[in-house]
Design a protein around this motif. Structure first.
Motif, mmCIF file in Angstrom:
data_model
loop_
_atom_site.group_PDB
_atom_site.id
_atom_site.type_symbol
_atom_site.label_atom_id
_atom_site.label_comp_id
_atom_site.label_asym_id
_atom_site.label_seq_id
_atom_site.Cartn_x
_atom_site.Cartn_y
_atom_site.Cartn_z
ATOM 1 N N GLY A 82 0.778 -11.135 -3.028
ATOM 2 C CA GLY A 82 -0.486 -11.870 -3.008
ATOM 3 C C GLY A 82 -0.784 -12.596 -1.710
ATOM 4 O O GLY A 82 -1.226 -13.755 -1.727
ATOM 5 N N ILE A 83 -0.602 -11.938 -0.594
ATOM 6 C CA ILE A 83 -0.826 -12.590 0.700
ATOM 7 C C ILE A 83 -2.319 -12.811 0.934
ATOM 8 O O ILE A 83 -3.126 -11.906 0.767
ATOM 9 N N ASP A 84 -2.666 -14.023 1.302
ATOM 10 C CA ASP A 84 -4.014 -14.330 1.788
ATOM 11 C C ASP A 84 -3.963 -14.151 3.296
ATOM 12 O O ASP A 84 -3.427 -14.988 4.013
ATOM 13 N N TRP A 85 -4.536 -13.054 3.779
ATOM 14 C CA TRP A 85 -4.446 -12.710 5.199
ATOM 15 C C TRP A 85 -5.447 -13.477 6.066
ATOM 16 O O TRP A 85 -5.536 -13.241 7.268
ATOM 17 N N MET A 86 -6.209 -14.375 5.489
ATOM 18 C CA MET A 86 -7.148 -15.218 6.253
ATOM 19 C C MET A 86 -8.251 -14.394 6.916
ATOM 20 O O MET A 86 -8.819 -14.811 7.923
ATOM 21 N N ILE A 87 -8.530 -13.214 6.355
ATOM 22 C CA ILE A 87 -9.564 -12.344 6.909
ATOM 23 C C ILE A 87 -10.090 -11.471 5.769
ATOM 24 O O ILE A 87 -9.357 -11.181 4.818
ATOM 25 N N ASP A 88 -11.326 -11.061 5.846
ATOM 26 C CA ASP A 88 -11.931 -10.184 4.836
ATOM 27 C C ASP A 88 -11.177 -8.854 4.819
ATOM 28 O O ASP A 88 -11.115 -8.169 5.847
ATOM 29 N N PRO A 89 -10.584 -8.467 3.675
ATOM 30 C CA PRO A 89 -9.811 -7.213 3.628
ATOM 31 C C PRO A 89 -10.627 -5.971 4.000
ATOM 32 O O PRO A 89 -10.059 -4.965 4.426
ATOM 33 N N SER A 90 -11.951 -6.037 3.865
ATOM 34 C CA SER A 90 -12.770 -4.862 4.185
ATOM 35 C C SER A 90 -12.823 -4.569 5.681
ATOM 36 O O SER A 90 -13.221 -3.471 6.080
ATOM 37 N N VAL A 91 -12.415 -5.513 6.526
ATOM 38 C CA VAL A 91 -12.426 -5.271 7.974
ATOM 39 C C VAL A 91 -11.044 -4.908 8.516
ATOM 40 O O VAL A 91 -10.865 -4.727 9.710
ATOM 41 N N VAL A 92 -10.057 -4.781 7.625
ATOM 42 C CA VAL A 92 -8.684 -4.505 8.047
ATOM 43 C C VAL A 92 -8.537 -3.047 8.495
ATOM 44 O O VAL A 92 -9.029 -2.128 7.838
ATOM 45 N N THR A 93 -7.857 -2.850 9.633
ATOM 46 C CA THR A 93 -7.524 -1.524 10.147
ATOM 47 C C THR A 93 -6.008 -1.355 10.083
ATOM 48 O O THR A 93 -5.268 -2.198 10.601
ATOM 49 N N LEU A 94 -5.560 -0.248 9.457
ATOM 50 C CA LEU A 94 -4.140 0.004 9.243
ATOM 51 C C LEU A 94 -3.724 1.337 9.843
ATOM 52 O O LEU A 94 -4.547 2.251 9.960
ATOM 53 N N SER A 95 -2.447 1.458 10.155
ATOM 54 C CA SER A 95 -1.892 2.773 10.483
ATOM 55 C C SER A 95 -1.749 3.551 9.171
ATOM 56 O O SER A 95 -1.728 2.972 8.077
ATOM 57 N N GLU A 96 -1.616 4.859 9.297
ATOM 58 C CA GLU A 96 -1.404 5.690 8.102
ATOM 59 C C GLU A 96 -0.122 5.276 7.384
ATOM 60 O O GLU A 96 -0.074 5.205 6.153
ATOM 61 N N LYS A 97 0.906 4.982 8.157
ATOM 62 C CA LYS A 97 2.192 4.573 7.586
ATOM 63 C C LYS A 97 2.051 3.290 6.780
ATOM 64 O O LYS A 97 2.552 3.182 5.657
ATOM 65 N N ASP A 98 1.357 2.295 7.332
ATOM 66 C CA ASP A 98 1.217 1.024 6.629
ATOM 67 C C ASP A 98 0.325 1.157 5.402
ATOM 68 O O ASP A 98 0.555 0.508 4.379
ATOM 69 N N ALA A 99 -0.705 1.990 5.478
ATOM 70 C CA ALA A 99 -1.621 2.170 4.350
ATOM 71 C C ALA A 99 -0.922 2.800 3.151
ATOM 72 O O ALA A 99 -1.296 2.553 2.006
ATOM 73 N N SER A 100 0.128 3.604 3.398
ATOM 74 C CA SER A 100 0.813 4.291 2.305
ATOM 75 C C SER A 100 2.187 3.682 1.990
ATOM 76 O O SER A 100 2.989 4.304 1.281
ATOM 77 N N ALA A 101 2.459 2.496 2.497
ATOM 78 C CA ALA A 101 3.768 1.857 2.270
ATOM 79 C C ALA A 101 3.964 1.551 0.786
ATOM 80 O O ALA A 101 2.995 1.294 0.062
ATOM 81 N N PRO A 102 5.200 1.547 0.305
ATOM 82 C CA PRO A 102 5.461 1.260 -1.107
ATOM 83 C C PRO A 102 5.323 -0.230 -1.420
ATOM 84 O O PRO A 102 5.301 -1.076 -0.527
ATOM 85 N N LEU A 103 5.233 -0.529 -2.704
ATOM 86 C CA LEU A 103 5.247 -1.914 -3.164
ATOM 87 C C LEU A 103 6.665 -2.473 -3.025
ATOM 88 O O LEU A 103 7.644 -1.724 -2.977
ATOM 89 N N LEU A 104 6.781 -3.785 -3.001
ATOM 90 C CA LEU A 104 8.094 -4.422 -2.907
ATOM 91 C C LEU A 104 9.000 -3.972 -4.048
ATOM 92 O O LEU A 104 10.185 -3.712 -3.844
ATOM 93 N N SER A 105 8.451 -3.822 -5.255
ATOM 94 C CA SER A 105 9.255 -3.420 -6.417
ATOM 95 C C SER A 105 9.810 -2.004 -6.278
ATOM 96 O O SER A 105 10.738 -1.625 -6.996
ATOM 97 N N GLU A 106 9.264 -1.219 -5.354
ATOM 98 C CA GLU A 106 9.700 0.162 -5.158
ATOM 99 C C GLU A 106 10.658 0.325 -3.978
ATOM 100 O O GLU A 106 11.139 1.424 -3.709
ATOM 101 N N VAL A 107 10.931 -0.770 -3.279
ATOM 102 C CA VAL A 107 11.730 -0.714 -2.058
ATOM 103 C C VAL A 107 13.186 -1.043 -2.371
ATOM 104 O O VAL A 107 13.488 -2.034 -3.036
ATOM 105 N N GLU A 108 14.086 -0.202 -1.867
ATOM 106 C CA GLU A 108 15.523 -0.448 -1.988
ATOM 107 C C GLU A 108 16.026 -1.007 -0.663
ATOM 108 O O GLU A 108 15.992 -0.322 0.350
ATOM 109 N N CYS A 109 16.435 -2.257 -0.670
ATOM 110 C CA CYS A 109 17.014 -2.825 0.553
ATOM 111 C C CYS A 109 18.255 -3.616 0.193
ATOM 112 O O CYS A 109 18.457 -3.988 -0.956
ATOM 113 N N GLY A 110 19.089 -3.855 1.178
ATOM 114 C CA GLY A 110 20.404 -4.425 0.915
ATOM 115 C C GLY A 110 20.518 -5.929 1.083
ATOM 116 O O GLY A 110 21.623 -6.463 1.064
#
Length: 194
Positions: A153-181
């Motif tokens: 639930g990050i409030d990015w302090m900017i209108d989400p409709s103006v956000v520009t993302l890389s393809e990698k970031d746009a398709s990143a998994p949710l935190l619940s889907e990430v396996e990290c150590g």
């Protein structure tokens, strides 16, 4: 000046800046001074990022074990909102975030320790970030979490409709889907950073 943010392992560091009619001088990193404040890190790589337009969002990124990185991030041109998300399993603040505005004007830096995902969004055109890291880039450990994961639930302090993302970031998994150590260690048991 060093201050802890709402998640105390994340620090906001504002180096002194000495100015006159010619311009200014600042020590942006002094290992002895920060070691005296309990921050003992050895940086091995410096990175420089340029974003041309307002609304460029990069993140949420981290390197998994065994090549986890502490990051010291500063904005040397423009203005960004910078975020760190606690991804240490068992942490009382797991899945929570803290953020701070970094700008060439306020000269603040954010120290993002191992066990946190990092991201930022540009609040104006032509922004440059420079950051130091404590381990080398390791593509096999390079991981991402979705920037707009509703569980964070990050409030990015900017209108989400103006956000520009890389393809990698746009398709990143949710935190619940990430396996990290990363596993939280309380202050009684050790550093709490990994």
């Amino acid at each position: 000046m060093i201050q802890s943010l709402a998640i105390s392992d994340v620090k906001l560091i504002t180096p002194k800046r000495f100015g006159d009619a010619r311009g200014f001088f600042s020590e942006t990193w002094n290992s002895k001074l920060l070691r005296d404040e309990g921050i003992d890190l050895e940086f091995v790589q410096d990175n420089h990022s340029y974003s041309a337009a307002r609304g460029v969002l990069r993140g949420l990124h981290f390197q998994n074990l065994p090549h986890a990185q502490d990051k010291l991030v500063r904005c040397t041109r423009g203005r960004v909102y910078d975020v760190a998300v606690d991804i240490r399993r068992g942490s009382p603040t797991f899945g929570q975030y803290v953020g701070a505005e970094l700008s060439a004007e306020n000269w603040a830096q954010i120290l993002v320790p191992k066990g946190f995902a990092h991201g930022f969004v540009t609040l104006e055109d032509h922004c440059e970030l420079q950051y130091k890291v404590t381990d080398y880039y390791a593509p096999e450990c390079d991981m991402s979490i979705r920037w707009n994961d509703p569980a964070i639930g990050i409030d990015w302090m900017i209108d989400p409709s103006v956000v520009t993302l890389s393809e990698k970031d746009a398709s990143a998994p949710l935190l619940s889907e990430v396996e990290c150590g990363f596993v939280y260690k309380s202050a009684h048991a050790g550093s709490g950073q990994g």
